[in-house]
Design a protein around this motif. Sequence first.
Motif, PDB file in Angstrom:
ATOM      1  N   SER A   8       0.799  -1.205   0.030  1.00 38.35           N
ATOM      2  CA  SER A   8       0.117   0.090  -0.067  1.00 38.35           C
ATOM      3  C   SER A   8       0.822   1.339   0.047  1.00 38.35           C
ATOM      4  O   SER A   8       0.703   2.144   0.667  1.00 38.35           O
ATOM      5  N   THR A  10       2.478   4.743  -1.225  1.00 34.26           N
ATOM      6  CA  THR A  10       1.729   5.945  -1.962  1.00 34.26           C
ATOM      7  C   THR A  10       2.903   7.042  -1.827  1.00 34.26           C
ATOM      8  O   THR A  10       3.495   7.044  -0.667  1.00 34.26           O
ATOM      9  N   CYS A  19       2.644   7.538  -7.251  1.00 34.18           N
ATOM     10  CA  CYS A  19       2.200   6.142  -6.956  1.00 34.18           C
ATOM     11  C   CYS A  19       0.964   6.354  -5.734  1.00 34.18           C
ATOM     12  O   CYS A  19       1.125   6.927  -4.806  1.00 34.18           O
ATOM     13  N   ARG A  20      -0.178   5.480  -6.015  1.00 29.74           N
ATOM     14  CA  ARG A  20      -1.284   5.602  -5.406  1.00 29.74           C
ATOM     15  C   ARG A  20      -1.631   4.106  -4.666  1.00 29.74           C
ATOM     16  O   ARG A  20      -1.816   3.153  -5.593  1.00 29.74           O
ATOM     17  N   ASN A  21      -1.487   3.825  -3.400  1.00 27.04           N
ATOM     18  CA  ASN A  21      -1.818   2.369  -2.958  1.00 27.04           C
ATOM     19  C   ASN A  21      -1.285   1.390  -3.458  1.00 27.04           C
ATOM     20  O   ASN A  21      -1.888   0.406  -4.147  1.00 27.04           O
ATOM     21  N   VAL A  22      -0.029   1.349  -3.974  1.00 20.19           N
ATOM     22  CA  VAL A  22       0.837   0.076  -4.763  1.00 20.19           C
ATOM     23  C   VAL A  22       1.231  -1.094  -3.955  1.00 20.19           C
ATOM     24  O   VAL A  22       1.772  -0.611  -2.927  1.00 20.19           O
ATOM     25  N   SER A  23       0.776  -2.249  -4.202  1.00 18.03           N
ATOM     26  CA  SER A  23       1.117  -3.298  -3.504  1.00 18.03           C
ATOM     27  C   SER A  23       1.627  -4.407  -4.777  1.00 18.03           C
ATOM     28  O   SER A  23       0.980  -4.531  -5.652  1.00 18.03           O
ATOM     29  N   LEU A  24       2.734  -5.127  -4.242  1.00 18.28           N
ATOM     30  CA  LEU A  24       3.442  -6.020  -4.784  1.00 18.28           C
ATOM     31  C   LEU A  24       4.346  -6.935  -4.078  1.00 18.28           C
ATOM     32  O   LEU A  24       4.809  -6.349  -3.257  1.00 18.28           O
ATOM     33  N   LEU A  34       7.248  -3.836 -14.523  1.00 15.08           N
ATOM     34  CA  LEU A  34       6.386  -2.688 -14.167  1.00 15.08           C
ATOM     35  C   LEU A  34       5.994  -2.028 -15.599  1.00 15.08           C
ATOM     36  O   LEU A  34       6.902  -1.504 -16.157  1.00 15.08           O
ATOM     37  N   LYS A  42       6.731   4.515 -12.556  1.00 14.48           N
ATOM     38  CA  LYS A  42       7.511   3.460 -12.376  1.00 14.48           C
ATOM     39  C   LYS A  42       8.891   3.855 -11.505  1.00 14.48           C
ATOM     40  O   LYS A  42       9.207   3.178 -10.535  1.00 14.48           O
ATOM     41  N   LEU A  45       8.613   4.433  -7.618  1.00 18.79           N
ATOM     42  CA  LEU A  45       8.379   3.339  -7.224  1.00 18.79           C
ATOM     43  C   LEU A  45       9.613   2.588  -6.790  1.00 18.79           C
ATOM     44  O   LEU A  45      10.016   2.269  -5.726  1.00 18.79           O
TER      45      LEU A  45
END
Length: 203
Positions: A8, A10, A19-24, A34, A42, A45
Amino acid sequence: MAEISIRSVTKSYDDTVACRNVSLEVENGQLAVLLGPSGAGKTTLLKTITGELTPDSGEIFVSGQLVSSPQTMLPPARRHLGAVMQEGVLWPHLTVEKHLELVAKNADKVGEILELLSLDKLRRRYPDQLSGGEKQRLSLARALAAGRKVLLLDEPLANLDRPLVIELMRDLQRLRGGARARPCSWSHTSRRTPCSSLTRWPS
């Protein structure tokens, strides 16, 4: 356990959310890519993973260790990550060989990496004596020589002529599949779709 876990995350620049609420999650031996147009976030992040940027919210773990959050920032040097970013900054006063020797954990591997990336005949040249593709190879070789388990590459094939793109793609493929390749992670770009990626080979 995931090699890299992004939860999550941001990150904003003033009023612009990069970046908004990125999960990986990237597992050991997995390749993650990406994809997105220029300005999609990109590079932002990747820089939160390397420690160049602090996320506004969320957490990033490397090998199970919390390395980034609004309250926790492990210094980049302690994250055991290798990175080849778009800037590709080289040291103008050092030869190709010296670039690798300065960071190499295993001096015996320097010659092997130079040969693998077709730089062995250029080892005494300085950055201003190299072509664009050769500079890209040197950036990659330097990152490999550092012996990091995870390697992040931010569009390493961008702004290169098509023959150089094809040649470097072969290099990257050889690194990932060749028996001599060091455990590492990598990311690449296509000519049509900018992308970044990260992965890790099994130890």
